[in-house]
Enzyme design. Structure first.
Site, PDB file in Angstrom:
ATOM      1  N   ARG A  31       4.566  27.977  23.056  1.00 47.54           N
ATOM      2  CA  ARG A  31       3.550  28.655  23.862  1.00 47.54           C
ATOM      3  C   ARG A  31       3.903  28.672  25.341  1.00 47.54           C
ATOM      4  NH1 ARG A  31       0.086  31.947  21.019  1.00 47.54           N
ATOM      5  NH2 ARG A  31       1.141  31.622  19.085  1.00 47.54           N
ATOM      6  N   LYS A  77      -3.494  49.299  25.642  1.00 48.56           N
ATOM      7  CA  LYS A  77      -2.174  49.477  25.014  1.00 48.56           C
ATOM      8  C   LYS A  77      -1.683  50.895  25.307  1.00 48.56           C
ATOM      9  CE  LYS A  77      -3.674  45.807  21.960  1.00 48.56           C
ATOM     10  NZ  LYS A  77      -3.292  44.625  22.699  1.00 48.56           N
ATOM     11  N   SER A 122      -1.055  45.166  13.814  1.00 51.92           N
ATOM     12  CA  SER A 122      -0.321  44.837  15.032  1.00 51.92           C
ATOM     13  C   SER A 122       0.921  43.992  14.801  1.00 51.92           C
ATOM     14  CB  SER A 122      -1.235  44.106  16.007  1.00 51.92           C
ATOM     15  OG  SER A 122      -1.680  42.893  15.446  1.00 51.92           O
ATOM     16  N   SER A 130     -13.424  42.974   4.376  1.00 52.62           N
ATOM     17  CA  SER A 130     -12.521  42.931   5.533  1.00 52.62           C
ATOM     18  C   SER A 130     -11.082  42.707   5.063  1.00 52.62           C
ATOM     19  CB  SER A 130     -12.988  41.787   6.445  1.00 52.62           C
ATOM     20  OG  SER A 130     -12.185  41.675   7.585  1.00 52.62           O
TER      21      SER A 130
END
Ligand code: PLP
Length: 406
Positions: A19, A247, A188, A136
């Protein structure tokens, strides 16, 4: 106090290096060129960015910069308040009207980010329909997951892009219950595209409402940049569409577009809309200029499509495996945490090419990828250089090729 600090320092043991953020300075007017602080950060190294979501380079488009500069001169830097209390500017109103028109929906509502658009919209839509049962996709984005959690509605997960599984789950549900199907158009991380016509058919069959996240598609696909559903001719079959301005449109912010009654309810009840400061007027003005430009210009979309196709072909030639060729997101499979970081590191340090390694928790352990985002502003030569660099690194690190798998 020490015991708390001790607790937090151990909490991130082992995940710290994954990270670390690379500090970059995108050079306006010359993007994808940027500078980066590599190594000890004392010097700026020139790089080319290959992982930006500003897919069409609209973040540096002269019309966008002029609009933002003008709005700053007119109205200053911030919006000064929430939309409800002094923060609504004329650019917000114009942008909402433009987005509703783009998606051919009755109304649209702006949020500060796409994340808060999903969080707020889904918490209201799924939360306020009495006894709503939500279907979903398994790979739906964290903001969708969080919005549904906040709705407290019951949720059923269907396997990623698997309409047969969705059909099975819908058939097993109580036919009298209200239903909501939530999907993305372009995923994505995988870069694959949802079977939207089949999803719309199932929604009709089971009288379900539909919610489509087009974050990675707006500006980038379809007539006037209206997205994948519009390209497939099924946009009117989705009750609401959610998008981002961050984006393809090169700014920041998110939105919901749909029937006026739904948008009004979200405006009234969504906490992530109400209890936060409105986006700065200059950001709304920049996004408005980008949306307007992309509604009439095909140049950027064509360039991006050409660059993505070229990269797919060059990777195929070298046997470098990637997850899908259905969109401009080229997720190259490394499938190993350490090797993924090393490949990304070599690209940056040796070739000046910045591709972020995507490791857990963004993907499942063992499914690590280099998520490459070709851009409308890359040249053919730059695409060729990237493919060559990747080929060299694949050999050097002994990474698996498609040919190995076959
Ligand atoms: N939805 C999807 C599918 C995304 O990938 C993202 C962000 O990457 C979002 C929503 C959130 O959008 P934003 O970055 O504008 O907050």
């Amino acid at each position: 106090m020490d015991r708390y600090l001790d607790f937090f320092s151990h909490l991130t043991d082992g995940v710290g290096s994954a990270r670390d953020f690379l500090e970059i300075g995108r050079v306006a007017g010359r993007f994808p060129s940027a500078t980066a602080r590599v190594d000890d950060g004392s010097e700026l190294t020139p790089i080319s960015v290959w992982c930006s979501n500003d897919y069409l380079g609209m973040g540096q488009h002269p019309a966008v910069l002029a609009a933002a500069t003008r709005a700053i001169a007119e109205h200053g830097s911030g919006s000064g308040g929430s939309r409800n209390i002094g923060g609504t500017n004329h650019y917000h109103v114009l942008l909402e009207a433009e987005l509703a028109e783009l998606h051919d929906k009755e109304d649209a509502l702006l949020f500060s980010t796409g994340y808060s658009a999903n969080d707020g919209s889904l918490s209201v839509i799924a939360g306020r329909i009495p006894d709503c049962l939500v279907f979903s996709d398994a790979l739906n984005h964290a903001s969708i997951i969080d919005g549904l959690r906040h709705s407290r509605a019951e949720k059923v997960i269907f396997r990623h892009n698997d309409v047969a599984h969705l059909a099975e789950l819908l058939a097993a549900a109580d036919p009298r219950r209200p239903k909501l199907i939530v999907a993305e158009s372009v995923y994505s991380m995988n870069g694959d595209v949802a079977p939207l016509a089949d999803i719309a058919d199932l929604a009709d069959e089971h009288s379900a409402m539909t919610y489509l996240d087009e974050v990675h598609a707006v500006g980038v696909y379809g007539p006037q940049g209206a997205g994948i559903a519009a390209r497939m001719g099924v946009a009117d079959r989705f009750t609401v569409v959610m998008g981002t301005l961050a984006k393809g449109f090169g700014a920041t912010g998110g939105y919901l577009a749909g029937p006026a009654a739904v948008v009004r309810a979200v405006r009234m009840f969504a906490r992530s809309f109400i209890f936060t400061t409105a986006m700065p007027p200059a950001v709304a003005a920049a996004a408005l200029a980008a949306v307007r430009h992309l509604r009439v210009s095909e140049v950027e979309r064509d360039r991006l499509a050409r660059n993505a196709a070229r990269l797919h072909a060059l990777l195929d030639e070298r046997g470098i495996p990637y997850l899908s060729n259905e969109s401009h997101i080229v997720s190259v499979r490394v499938d190993d945490d350490e090797l993924c970081k090393r490949a990304s590191d070599l690209l940056l340090r040796r070739h000046g090419l910045y591709v972020q390694a995507i490791n857990a928790p963004s993907v499942r352990p063992g499914e690590e990828i280099l998520r490459i985002a070709p851009n409308a502003v890359h040249t053919e030569q730059e695409v060729d250089d990237l493919a060559r660099a990747l080929g060299d690194i694949w050999l050097e690190l002994g990474l698996r090729t498609g040919r190995d798998a076959a």
